[in-house]
Design a protein around this motif. Structure first.
Motif, PDB file in Angstrom:
ATOM      1  N   THR A  85      -3.403 -17.050 -47.949  1.00 34.30           N
ATOM      2  CA  THR A  85      -3.872 -16.782 -46.596  1.00 34.30           C
ATOM      3  C   THR A  85      -2.661 -16.428 -45.744  1.00 34.30           C
ATOM      4  OG1 THR A  85      -3.752 -19.142 -46.039  1.00 34.30           O
ATOM      5  CG2 THR A  85      -5.891 -18.309 -46.774  1.00 34.30           C
ATOM      6  N   LEU A  86      -2.949 -15.917 -44.557  1.00 37.80           N
ATOM      7  CA  LEU A  86      -1.890 -15.534 -43.630  1.00 37.80           C
ATOM      8  C   LEU A  86      -1.852 -16.506 -42.456  1.00 37.80           C
ATOM      9  CD1 LEU A  86      -2.611 -11.704 -43.527  1.00 37.80           C
ATOM     10  CD2 LEU A  86      -0.799 -12.880 -44.811  1.00 37.80           C
ATOM     11  N   PRO A  87      -0.669 -16.842 -41.958  1.00 41.76           N
ATOM     12  CA  PRO A  87      -0.579 -17.770 -40.827  1.00 41.76           C
ATOM     13  C   PRO A  87      -1.398 -17.328 -39.614  1.00 41.76           C
ATOM     14  CG  PRO A  87       1.573 -17.460 -41.812  1.00 41.76           C
ATOM     15  CD  PRO A  87       0.650 -16.476 -42.474  1.00 41.76           C
ATOM     16  N   ALA A  88      -1.472 -16.040 -39.349  1.00 37.30           N
ATOM     17  CA  ALA A  88      -2.205 -15.538 -38.183  1.00 37.30           C
ATOM     18  C   ALA A  88      -3.711 -15.780 -38.278  1.00 37.30           C
ATOM     19  CB  ALA A  88      -1.931 -14.048 -37.998  1.00 37.30           C
ATOM     20  N   GLU A  89      -4.225 -16.097 -39.458  1.00 40.19           N
ATOM     21  CA  GLU A  89      -5.655 -16.364 -39.638  1.00 40.19           C
ATOM     22  C   GLU A  89      -6.045 -17.776 -39.209  1.00 40.19           C
ATOM     23  OE1 GLU A  89      -5.999 -15.666 -43.834  1.00 40.19           O
ATOM     24  OE2 GLU A  89      -6.221 -13.502 -43.583  1.00 40.19           O
ATOM     25  N   TYR A  90      -5.057 -18.596 -38.873  1.00 40.65           N
ATOM     26  CA  TYR A  90      -5.305 -20.011 -38.570  1.00 40.65           C
ATOM     27  C   TYR A  90      -5.412 -20.253 -37.074  1.00 40.65           C
ATOM     28  CZ  TYR A  90      -4.533 -21.195 -43.409  1.00 40.65           C
ATOM     29  OH  TYR A  90      -4.652 -21.299 -44.770  1.00 40.65           O
ATOM     30  N   ARG A  91      -6.252 -21.204 -36.733  1.00 40.62           N
ATOM     31  CA  ARG A  91      -6.298 -21.727 -35.371  1.00 40.62           C
ATOM     32  C   ARG A  91      -5.308 -22.877 -35.333  1.00 40.62           C
ATOM     33  NH1 ARG A  91     -12.831 -21.747 -34.396  1.00 40.62           N
ATOM     34  NH2 ARG A  91     -13.053 -19.490 -34.546  1.00 40.62           N
ATOM     35  N   VAL A  92      -4.409 -22.842 -34.368  1.00 42.87           N
ATOM     36  CA  VAL A  92      -3.310 -23.804 -34.315  1.00 42.87           C
ATOM     37  C   VAL A  92      -3.409 -24.611 -33.026  1.00 42.87           C
ATOM     38  CG1 VAL A  92      -0.807 -24.057 -34.367  1.00 42.87           C
ATOM     39  CG2 VAL A  92      -1.886 -22.187 -35.631  1.00 42.87           C
ATOM     40  N   ARG A  93      -3.215 -25.928 -33.167  1.00 45.87           N
ATOM     41  CA  ARG A  93      -3.193 -26.833 -32.012  1.00 45.87           C
ATOM     42  C   ARG A  93      -2.013 -27.777 -32.162  1.00 45.87           C
ATOM     43  NH1 ARG A  93      -9.477 -28.274 -32.673  1.00 45.87           N
ATOM     44  NH2 ARG A  93      -8.997 -27.495 -34.728  1.00 45.87           N
ATOM     45  N   MET A  94      -1.539 -28.303 -31.026  1.00 49.27           N
ATOM     46  CA  MET A  94      -0.426 -29.259 -31.105  1.00 49.27           C
ATOM     47  C   MET A  94      -0.695 -30.471 -30.224  1.00 49.27           C
ATOM     48  SD  MET A  94       2.801 -27.789 -29.030  1.00 49.27           S
ATOM     49  CE  MET A  94       2.555 -26.779 -27.608  1.00 49.27           C
ATOM     50  N   PHE A  95      -0.127 -31.586 -30.663  1.00 47.29           N
ATOM     51  CA  PHE A  95      -0.375 -32.866 -30.022  1.00 47.29           C
ATOM     52  C   PHE A  95       0.900 -33.702 -30.043  1.00 47.29           C
ATOM     53  CE2 PHE A  95      -4.156 -31.291 -32.062  1.00 47.29           C
ATOM     54  CZ  PHE A  95      -5.112 -31.395 -31.058  1.00 47.29           C
ATOM     55  N   ALA A 119       7.996 -26.817 -30.844  1.00 50.97           N
ATOM     56  CA  ALA A 119       6.726 -26.336 -31.410  1.00 50.97           C
ATOM     57  C   ALA A 119       6.309 -25.027 -30.756  1.00 50.97           C
ATOM     58  CB  ALA A 119       5.634 -27.385 -31.245  1.00 50.97           C
ATOM     59  N   ARG A 120       6.428 -24.954 -29.444  1.00 48.77           N
ATOM     60  CA  ARG A 120       6.065 -23.717 -28.736  1.00 48.77           C
ATOM     61  C   ARG A 120       6.937 -22.546 -29.200  1.00 48.77           C
ATOM     62  NH1 ARG A 120       4.990 -27.038 -23.363  1.00 48.77           N
ATOM     63  NH2 ARG A 120       2.734 -27.171 -23.536  1.00 48.77           N
ATOM     64  N   ALA A 121       8.229 -22.788 -29.340  1.00 48.70           N
ATOM     65  CA  ALA A 121       9.141 -21.734 -29.784  1.00 48.70           C
ATOM     66  C   ALA A 121       8.818 -21.301 -31.218  1.00 48.70           C
ATOM     67  CB  ALA A 121      10.593 -22.217 -29.687  1.00 48.70           C
ATOM     68  N   LEU A 122       8.513 -22.257 -32.078  1.00 43.30           N
ATOM     69  CA  LEU A 122       8.181 -21.935 -33.467  1.00 43.30           C
ATOM     70  C   LEU A 122       6.873 -21.150 -33.557  1.00 43.30           C
ATOM     71  CD1 LEU A 122       9.301 -25.303 -34.992  1.00 43.30           C
ATOM     72  CD2 LEU A 122      10.201 -23.054 -35.663  1.00 43.30           C
ATOM     73  N   MET A 123       5.901 -21.488 -32.719  1.00 38.16           N
ATOM     74  CA  MET A 123       4.647 -20.734 -32.711  1.00 38.16           C
ATOM     75  C   MET A 123       4.893 -19.295 -32.259  1.00 38.16           C
ATOM     76  SD  MET A 123       1.636 -23.344 -31.642  1.00 38.16           S
ATOM     77  CE  MET A 123       2.416 -24.789 -30.985  1.00 38.16           C
ATOM     78  N   ARG A 124       5.728 -19.123 -31.240  1.00 35.94           N
ATOM     79  CA  ARG A 124       6.067 -17.755 -30.798  1.00 35.94           C
ATOM     80  C   ARG A 124       6.807 -17.001 -31.905  1.00 35.94           C
ATOM     81  NH1 ARG A 124       7.290 -20.400 -26.034  1.00 35.94           N
ATOM     82  NH2 ARG A 124       9.504 -20.423 -26.531  1.00 35.94           N
ATOM     83  N   GLN A 125       7.759 -17.670 -32.512  1.00 40.96           N
ATOM     84  CA  GLN A 125       8.569 -17.045 -33.563  1.00 40.96           C
ATOM     85  C   GLN A 125       7.708 -16.564 -34.728  1.00 40.96           C
ATOM     86  OE1 GLN A 125      11.636 -19.679 -35.027  1.00 40.96           O
ATOM     87  NE2 GLN A 125      11.885 -18.523 -36.903  1.00 40.96           N
ATOM     88  N   HIS A 126       6.668 -17.322 -35.059  1.00 35.49           N
ATOM     89  CA  HIS A 126       5.805 -16.980 -36.192  1.00 35.49           C
ATOM     90  C   HIS A 126       4.505 -16.288 -35.763  1.00 35.49           C
ATOM     91  CE1 HIS A 126       8.400 -18.916 -39.109  1.00 35.49           C
ATOM     92  NE2 HIS A 126       8.546 -19.909 -38.260  1.00 35.49           N
ATOM     93  N   LEU A 128       2.039 -17.200 -33.861  1.00 35.81           N
ATOM     94  CA  LEU A 128       0.850 -18.039 -33.940  1.00 35.81           C
ATOM     95  C   LEU A 128       0.318 -18.276 -32.538  1.00 35.81           C
ATOM     96  CD1 LEU A 128       2.216 -20.654 -36.478  1.00 35.81           C
ATOM     97  CD2 LEU A 128       0.637 -18.776 -36.952  1.00 35.81           C
ATOM     98  N   ASN A 129      -0.990 -18.299 -32.415  1.00 40.70           N
ATOM     99  CA  ASN A 129      -1.624 -18.514 -31.127  1.00 40.70           C
ATOM    100  C   ASN A 129      -2.118 -19.958 -31.058  1.00 40.70           C
ATOM    101  OD1 ASN A 129      -2.793 -18.072 -28.624  1.00 40.70           O
ATOM    102  ND2 ASN A 129      -4.716 -17.390 -29.529  1.00 40.70           N
TER     103      ASN A 129
END
Length: 167
Positions: A85-95, A119-126, A128-129
């Motif tokens: 699968t591709l990372p962009a296909e995932y729904r991502v949440r953080m806590f 976490a925010r920087a890593l999501m931008r880097q990859h 991910l939404n």
């Protein structure tokens, strides 16, 4: 979606991560640590990483370590790609990323907000939404993630506020 009959429950301690299929429920408890939850709504795959610190100075031959945000992300992305699968296909949440000791003063910024920023920087880097977050503040969180439905249940307990829910 209905809970499967043969659910495997996994409790993640700090520095651990897990990736599984629709027969998986993940739990963790967070203070200043951050958990990032990944869910694939079509394939019913998902995982969670629970990291303690944003990064470390890693010697070249050292293996990746889930205690550090950047390395936990790398490990989770390896699991996602291993599932074809591709990372962009995932729904991502953080806590998480809470301030566990608000009355204490020290010369350094609290680690919780640093973990959230990482976490925010890593999501931008990859690319991910992040579709949802419950971060920072004071207190600890109990997190439950049902991979079969993508449902995340959160109990946040602060020093005075009792329990709040965020689904």
């Amino acid at each position: 979606m209905r809970r499967p009959d043969d659910v495997v429950e996994i409790f993640l301690r700090p520095g651990e991560l897990y990736f599984g299929d629709r027969h998986t429920r993940l739990r963790t408890v967070l203070g200043s640590c951050v958990a990032v939850v990944f869910w694939h709504p079509l394939k019913l795959l998902g995982g969670m990483c629970h990291y303690v610190l944003p990064t470390r100075s890693r010697p070249a031959p050292a293996p990746l370590d889930g205690r550090y945000g950047d390395e936990a992300f790398c490990l989770m992305l390896q699991e996602i790609r291993a599932a074809h699968t591709l990372p962009a296909e995932y729904r991502v949440r953080m806590f998480g990323g809470g301030n566990m000791f608000p009355g204490m003063s020290c010369n350094r910024a609290p680690i919780g907000p640093q973990n959230v920023a990482a976490a925010r920087a890593l999501m931008r880097q990859h690319c991910l939404n992040c579709i949802g977050a419950h971060v920072e503040g004071i207190g600890h969180r109990h997190l439950l993630f049902d991979v079969w439905s993508g449902r995340v249940t959160l109990e946040h307990t602060g020093p005075q506020d009792g329990v709040t829910a965020c689904r």
